[in-house]
Design a protein around this motif. Structure first.
Motif, PDB file in Angstrom:
ATOM      1  N   THR A  75       0.825  -1.212   0.000  1.00 39.39           N
ATOM      2  CA  THR A  75       0.000   0.000   0.000  1.00 39.39           C
ATOM      3  C   THR A  75       0.860   1.263   0.000  1.00 39.39           C
ATOM      4  OG1 THR A  75      -0.127  -0.024   2.426  1.00 39.39           O
ATOM      5  CG2 THR A  75      -1.875  -1.170   1.205  1.00 39.39           C
ATOM      6  N   GLU A  76       2.158   1.092  -0.165  1.00 37.26           N
ATOM      7  CA  GLU A  76       3.077   2.239  -0.112  1.00 37.26           C
ATOM      8  C   GLU A  76       3.322   2.802  -1.508  1.00 37.26           C
ATOM      9  OE1 GLU A  76       7.608   3.416   1.407  1.00 37.26           O
ATOM     10  OE2 GLU A  76       6.813   1.398   1.732  1.00 37.26           O
ATOM     11  N   VAL A  77       3.094   4.084  -1.637  1.00 39.76           N
ATOM     12  CA  VAL A  77       3.318   4.769  -2.914  1.00 39.76           C
ATOM     13  C   VAL A  77       4.792   5.099  -3.064  1.00 39.76           C
ATOM     14  CG1 VAL A  77       2.737   6.782  -4.315  1.00 39.76           C
ATOM     15  CG2 VAL A  77       0.990   5.733  -2.852  1.00 39.76           C
ATOM     16  N   GLY A  78       5.371   4.749  -4.190  1.00 46.57           N
ATOM     17  CA  GLY A  78       6.778   5.025  -4.470  1.00 46.57           C
ATOM     18  C   GLY A  78       6.944   5.826  -5.740  1.00 46.57           C
ATOM     19  N   PHE A  79       8.210   6.135  -6.057  1.00 45.86           N
ATOM     20  CA  PHE A  79       8.528   6.996  -7.200  1.00 45.86           C
ATOM     21  C   PHE A  79       9.643   6.344  -7.999  1.00 45.86           C
ATOM     22  CE2 PHE A  79      10.547  10.934  -8.991  1.00 45.86           C
ATOM     23  CZ  PHE A  79       9.463  11.353  -9.749  1.00 45.86           C
ATOM     24  N   ALA A  80       9.324   5.887  -9.212  1.00 46.80           N
ATOM     25  CA  ALA A  80      10.247   5.086  -9.999  1.00 46.80           C
ATOM     26  C   ALA A  80      11.546   5.797 -10.395  1.00 46.80           C
ATOM     27  CB  ALA A  80       9.537   4.569 -11.254  1.00 46.80           C
ATOM     28  N   PRO A  81      11.528   7.087 -10.771  1.00 44.20           N
ATOM     29  CA  PRO A  81      12.739   7.698 -11.335  1.00 44.20           C
ATOM     30  C   PRO A  81      13.900   7.910 -10.371  1.00 44.20           C
ATOM     31  CG  PRO A  81      10.796   8.836 -12.139  1.00 44.20           C
ATOM     32  CD  PRO A  81      10.352   7.938 -11.023  1.00 44.20           C
ATOM     33  N   ILE A  82      13.781   7.523  -9.118  1.00 45.04           N
ATOM     34  CA  ILE A  82      14.921   7.655  -8.194  1.00 45.04           C
ATOM     35  C   ILE A  82      15.455   6.289  -7.769  1.00 45.04           C
ATOM     36  CG2 ILE A  82      14.203   9.915  -7.328  1.00 45.04           C
ATOM     37  CD1 ILE A  82      13.035   8.518  -4.867  1.00 45.04           C
ATOM     38  N   THR A  83      14.996   5.228  -8.419  1.00 42.88           N
ATOM     39  CA  THR A  83      15.392   3.883  -8.036  1.00 42.88           C
ATOM     40  C   THR A  83      16.622   3.414  -8.823  1.00 42.88           C
ATOM     41  OG1 THR A  83      13.964   2.879  -9.709  1.00 42.88           O
ATOM     42  CG2 THR A  83      12.998   3.293  -7.519  1.00 42.88           C
ATOM     43  N   PRO A  84      17.372   2.446  -8.277  1.00 41.53           N
ATOM     44  CA  PRO A  84      18.500   1.873  -9.027  1.00 41.53           C
ATOM     45  C   PRO A  84      18.065   1.251 -10.350  1.00 41.53           C
ATOM     46  CG  PRO A  84      18.618   1.249  -6.710  1.00 41.53           C
ATOM     47  CD  PRO A  84      17.281   1.900  -6.905  1.00 41.53           C
ATOM     48  N   GLU A  85      16.862   0.669 -10.375  1.00 43.80           N
ATOM     49  CA  GLU A  85      16.374   0.055 -11.614  1.00 43.80           C
ATOM     50  C   GLU A  85      16.170   1.099 -12.708  1.00 43.80           C
ATOM     51  OE1 GLU A  85      15.102  -2.496  -8.158  1.00 43.80           O
ATOM     52  OE2 GLU A  85      15.056  -0.351  -8.639  1.00 43.80           O
ATOM     53  N   TRP A  86      15.676   2.275 -12.341  1.00 49.65           N
ATOM     54  CA  TRP A  86      15.512   3.351 -13.319  1.00 49.65           C
ATOM     55  C   TRP A  86      16.875   3.780 -13.866  1.00 49.65           C
ATOM     56  CZ3 TRP A  86      10.860   5.649 -14.963  1.00 49.65           C
ATOM     57  CH2 TRP A  86      10.987   6.817 -15.730  1.00 49.65           C
ATOM     58  N   LYS A  87      17.841   3.879 -12.982  1.00 48.21           N
ATOM     59  CA  LYS A  87      19.191   4.257 -13.404  1.00 48.21           C
ATOM     60  C   LYS A  87      19.746   3.237 -14.390  1.00 48.21           C
ATOM     61  CE  LYS A  87      23.850   5.118 -11.584  1.00 48.21           C
ATOM     62  NZ  LYS A  87      24.697   5.126 -10.362  1.00 48.21           N
ATOM     63  N   GLU A  88      19.536   1.957 -14.107  1.00 55.30           N
ATOM     64  CA  GLU A  88      20.020   0.914 -15.000  1.00 55.30           C
ATOM     65  C   GLU A  88      19.288   0.953 -16.343  1.00 55.30           C
ATOM     66  OE1 GLU A  88      20.889  -3.919 -14.828  1.00 55.30           O
ATOM     67  OE2 GLU A  88      20.485  -2.784 -12.989  1.00 55.30           O
ATOM     68  N   GLY A  89      17.981   1.253 -16.287  1.00 55.38           N
ATOM     69  CA  GLY A  89      17.228   1.388 -17.525  1.00 55.38           C
ATOM     70  C   GLY A  89      17.739   2.540 -18.376  1.00 55.38           C
ATOM     71  N   LEU A  90      18.065   3.668 -17.728  1.00 50.16           N
ATOM     72  CA  LEU A  90      18.630   4.804 -18.464  1.00 50.16           C
ATOM     73  C   LEU A  90      19.961   4.427 -19.110  1.00 50.16           C
ATOM     74  CD1 LEU A  90      17.938   7.876 -16.121  1.00 50.16           C
ATOM     75  CD2 LEU A  90      16.816   7.320 -18.280  1.00 50.16           C
ATOM     76  N   ALA A  91      20.761   3.628 -18.414  1.00 46.14           N
ATOM     77  CA  ALA A  91      22.048   3.203 -18.977  1.00 46.14           C
ATOM     78  C   ALA A  91      21.830   2.365 -20.240  1.00 46.14           C
ATOM     79  CB  ALA A  91      22.834   2.413 -17.936  1.00 46.14           C
ATOM     80  N   TYR A  92      20.832   1.497 -20.210  1.00 42.38           N
ATOM     81  CA  TYR A  92      20.519   0.690 -21.394  1.00 42.38           C
ATOM     82  C   TYR A  92      20.067   1.574 -22.549  1.00 42.38           C
ATOM     83  CZ  TYR A  92      17.604  -2.210 -24.469  1.00 42.38           C
ATOM     84  OH  TYR A  92      17.037  -2.806 -25.566  1.00 42.38           O
ATOM     85  N   ILE A  93      19.160   2.500 -22.279  1.00 42.19           N
ATOM     86  CA  ILE A  93      18.648   3.368 -23.334  1.00 42.19           C
ATOM     87  C   ILE A  93      19.768   4.249 -23.893  1.00 42.19           C
ATOM     88  CG2 ILE A  93      16.983   5.196 -23.854  1.00 42.19           C
ATOM     89  CD1 ILE A  93      15.252   3.987 -21.551  1.00 42.19           C
ATOM     90  N   LYS A  94      20.660   4.712 -23.001  1.00 39.79           N
ATOM     91  CA  LYS A  94      21.795   5.519 -23.454  1.00 39.79           C
ATOM     92  C   LYS A  94      22.714   4.707 -24.372  1.00 39.79           C
ATOM     93  CE  LYS A  94      25.903   8.015 -21.879  1.00 39.79           C
ATOM     94  NZ  LYS A  94      25.817   8.909 -23.054  1.00 39.79           N
ATOM     95  N   SER A  95      22.863   3.416 -24.072  1.00 38.99           N
ATOM     96  CA  SER A  95      23.718   2.583 -24.926  1.00 38.99           C
ATOM     97  C   SER A  95      23.157   2.491 -26.343  1.00 38.99           C
ATOM     98  CB  SER A  95      23.874   1.188 -24.309  1.00 38.99           C
ATOM     99  OG  SER A  95      22.670   0.432 -24.406  1.00 38.99           O
ATOM    100  N   LEU A  96      21.837   2.456 -26.462  1.00 42.36           N
ATOM    101  CA  LEU A  96      21.218   2.464 -27.787  1.00 42.36           C
ATOM    102  C   LEU A  96      21.418   3.812 -28.469  1.00 42.36           C
ATOM    103  CD1 LEU A  96      17.783   0.716 -26.986  1.00 42.36           C
ATOM    104  CD2 LEU A  96      19.925  -0.347 -27.727  1.00 42.36           C
ATOM    105  N   TYR A  97      21.246   4.870 -27.686  1.00 43.29           N
ATOM    106  CA  TYR A  97      21.381   6.226 -28.225  1.00 43.29           C
ATOM    107  C   TYR A  97      22.811   6.477 -28.705  1.00 43.29           C
ATOM    108  CZ  TYR A  97      20.859  11.320 -28.466  1.00 43.29           C
ATOM    109  OH  TYR A  97      20.828  12.630 -28.874  1.00 43.29           O
ATOM    110  N   ASP A  98      23.796   6.034 -27.927  1.00 46.08           N
ATOM    111  CA  ASP A  98      25.204   6.264 -28.279  1.00 46.08           C
ATOM    112  C   ASP A  98      25.582   5.574 -29.587  1.00 46.08           C
ATOM    113  OD1 ASP A  98      25.544   7.807 -26.042  1.00 46.08           O
ATOM    114  OD2 ASP A  98      26.553   6.255 -24.863  1.00 46.08           O
ATOM    115  N   LYS A  99      24.910   4.466 -29.882  1.00 43.98           N
ATOM    116  CA  LYS A  99      25.177   3.749 -31.127  1.00 43.98           C
ATOM    117  C   LYS A  99      24.305   4.254 -32.277  1.00 43.98           C
ATOM    118  CE  LYS A  99      26.405  -0.557 -28.724  1.00 43.98           C
ATOM    119  NZ  LYS A  99      26.015  -1.979 -28.502  1.00 43.98           N
TER     120      LYS A  99
END
Length: 542
Positions: free
Chosen positions: A247-271
């Motif tokens: 029942t706890e509301v959280g915020f995705a963009p400050i999580t380690p998983e979000w950071k890892e997702g950004l790293a993946y998307i950046k890898s696509l962007y860099d290529k």
């Protein structure tokens, strides 16, 4: 000067009305003895004249109503509604199209507390059995309709668009997959490999490195590339970024998983596997890529449906090439973004200007639109002209149900019939109603387009997290609305700006992540979560 401007604008709105508070009249302007006069502010498409419309006439005769229309074109409709309300010269009812303009939940609370819009509870209970049944049968619809004080200040159109429920789809060029001997990607790493092949192996065969492996847009309708890619790491609702853990509301963009997702998307962007324009361009620019004149260049595209980025008519060049992908399996998840397809707020309200007779007549009229007969007549038109009953061999959109009606397509260049209200009347279309539409079985032609979207959406259905923050059915306490709105706008801008900066490289994930997270303190993220937590705790839907 301000008063003069508002007065002039309000007069301009009044001029849009066919007449001002006439004697009882029907749709042709003739006097109807004893009819209940109802003044209406309504949206009107270019193909409809509400005053002479045959469906208007039928409603007037059926419910002994004399409508007095203030018919507003779609352009500028929101501003004109606000002017009408602020001037005090507003009608008995507002009848709106949700994607043009509507009363937000905040509007309903504010105008309800001011007494401008009246509670509908008693009217529904006594005069609207079909509306009551719709509320009782659909928990989300009921929750979004009942304000925190227990009143129903307005009603939204209940339109359960199945394919709209999963807007963030990905469509991939399967012709290119076949040409290059590639399988449909199933994981985030598979997708990266396919995009690399699209970029480097010349799938369009023109000898040029002109392919755009993946593109999208920044507008609505599921065109943002981030949610589909991020959903392999953590759930991204593409709206509030809120999550639920128990029942706890959280915020995705400050999580380690979000950071890892950004790293993946950046890898696509860099290529250069993601079109940089996907983070800045509008839908028109997006479609120019999909419909590139010189050669087919688009490999994969984000969108609720393919008509956003390519033409899908009978003579379309590329319509058969793009087919849906399933959500990608990432390191932590394989989510699909879900959104309840009914818009919160209201497209129908009754104001304190309406007499008791007008209130009853208006709610009875709306209740008719919550019937199968009312939907077919008001939204689809006349039987035998705009639609017909099913014939032998007709197949429903959901092939497991009996077909309900077949839509008769108007001939090209035919004069609009002005015999229905179209989107203005789209008040009760639950999934069962939409499933029963007759659709063609060829999904690559217009007569089968809805089936194409239906089939695509089955790949996404049920892939959302078991727990979702139901932002569509959560009411914010009136005393917190302004504070929450300001915080929410600032936070969304901050998410969007930093997402692009991390992906494009002006900020580094390893060096700047901690300061990025700390930046939310200045945006009052904690207070935002407190408000949303309280709103969720007070919600009737869990």
């Amino acid at each position: 000067m301000l008063v003069s401007v508002v007065l002039a604008a309000s007069l301009a709105v009044s001029a849009c009305s066919s007449n001002n508070k006439p004697d009882d009249h029907n749709a042709t302007g003739e006097t109807t003895a004893g009819a209940t006069s109802i003044s209406v502010f309504a949206h009107m498409s270019p193909d409809i004249d509400l005053r002479t419309n045959s469906f208007t006439k039928e409603l007037e005769e059926q419910f002994n109503i004399a409508f007095d229309w203030t018919a507003i074109p779609f352009d500028g409709a929101a501003e004109k509604r606000q002017i009408s309300l602020s001037s005090g010269d507003y009608p008995d009812i507002f009848l709106l199209v949700p994607w043009v303009d509507k009363f937000t939940p905040t509007d309903l609370i504010r105008f309800g507390q001011q007494g401008v819009v009246i509670p509908l509870n008693k009217l529904i209970e006594e005069h609207a059995p079909n509306i009551q049944a719709a509320l009782d049968a659909n928990a989300y619809y009921k929750a979004m309709s009942i304000a925190p004080d227990g009143n129903i200040y307005g009603l939204s159109q209940f339109n359960e668009c199945y394919h709209c429920s999963y807007p963030n789809k990905m469509w991939i060029n399967t012709t290119w997959l076949e040409k290059l001997g590639l399988d449909m990607p199933e994981t985030t790493e598979d997708f990266a490999a396919v995009l690399e092949a699209f970029k480097t192996q010349d799938p369009n065969g023109n000898g040029k490195a002109d392919e755009v492996p993946l593109s999208g847009s920044i507008e609505s309708f599921g065109v943002r590339v981030l949610p589909f890619l991020m959903n392999g790491f953590i759930y991204n609702d593409d709206r509030t970024y809120l999550t639920l853990n128990g029942t706890e509301v959280g915020f995705a963009p400050i999580t380690p998983e979000w950071k890892e997702g950004l790293a993946y998307i950046k890898s696509l962007y860099d290529k250069r596997l993601i079109d940089p324009g996907a983070f800045t361009q509008n839908a028109e620019a997006f479609k120019k890529i999909g419909e590139n004149a010189e050669a087919q260049i688009l490999g994969a595209a984000a969108g609720m449906h393919p008509d956003i980025f390519i033409e899908t008519g009978l003579d379309a060049r590329y319509t058969k090439d793009y087919n849906p992908m399933s959500p990608l399996q990432g390191p932590y998840a394989q989510y699909a973004t879900y959104n309840y397809p009914v818009d919160p707020g209201a497209t129908f309200v009754i104001t304190n200007k309406a007499s008791e007779e007008a209130q009853v007549a208006a709610i009875k009229m709306l209740d008719y639109l919550f019937t199968e007969e009312g939907q077919l007549r008001g939204n689809r038109g006349e039987e035998g002209v705009d639609w017909r009953k099913p014939a032998e061999g007709d197949v429903a959109l959901n092939e497991e149900v009996a077909p309900l009606f077949y839509e008769i397509t108007a001939e090209s260049g035919q004069t609009p019939r002005n015999n229905r209200w179209d989107a203005l009347a789209q008040y009760y279309q639950p999934k069962a109603f939409r499933d029963a539409w007759v659709q063609g079985t060829d999904i690559y032609v217009p007569s089968g387009f809805e089936r194409r979207l239906q089939e695509a959406t089955t790949l996404y259905e049920g892939q959302e997290p078991e727990q979702l923050f139901p932002h569509w059915a959560v009411w914010i306490a009136p005393e917190s609305v302004d504070e929450m709105s300001m915080i929410q706008v600032n936070i969304k801008e901050y998410v969007d700006q930093n997402t692009l900066q991390f992906i494009a490289g002006s900020k580094e994930l390893d060096k700047d992540w901690d300061s990025y997270v700390k930046g939310y303190e200045g945006l009052n993220l904690q207070r935002y979560l407190e408000i949303m937590q309280q709103s969720y705790d007070n919600s009737t839907v869990k």
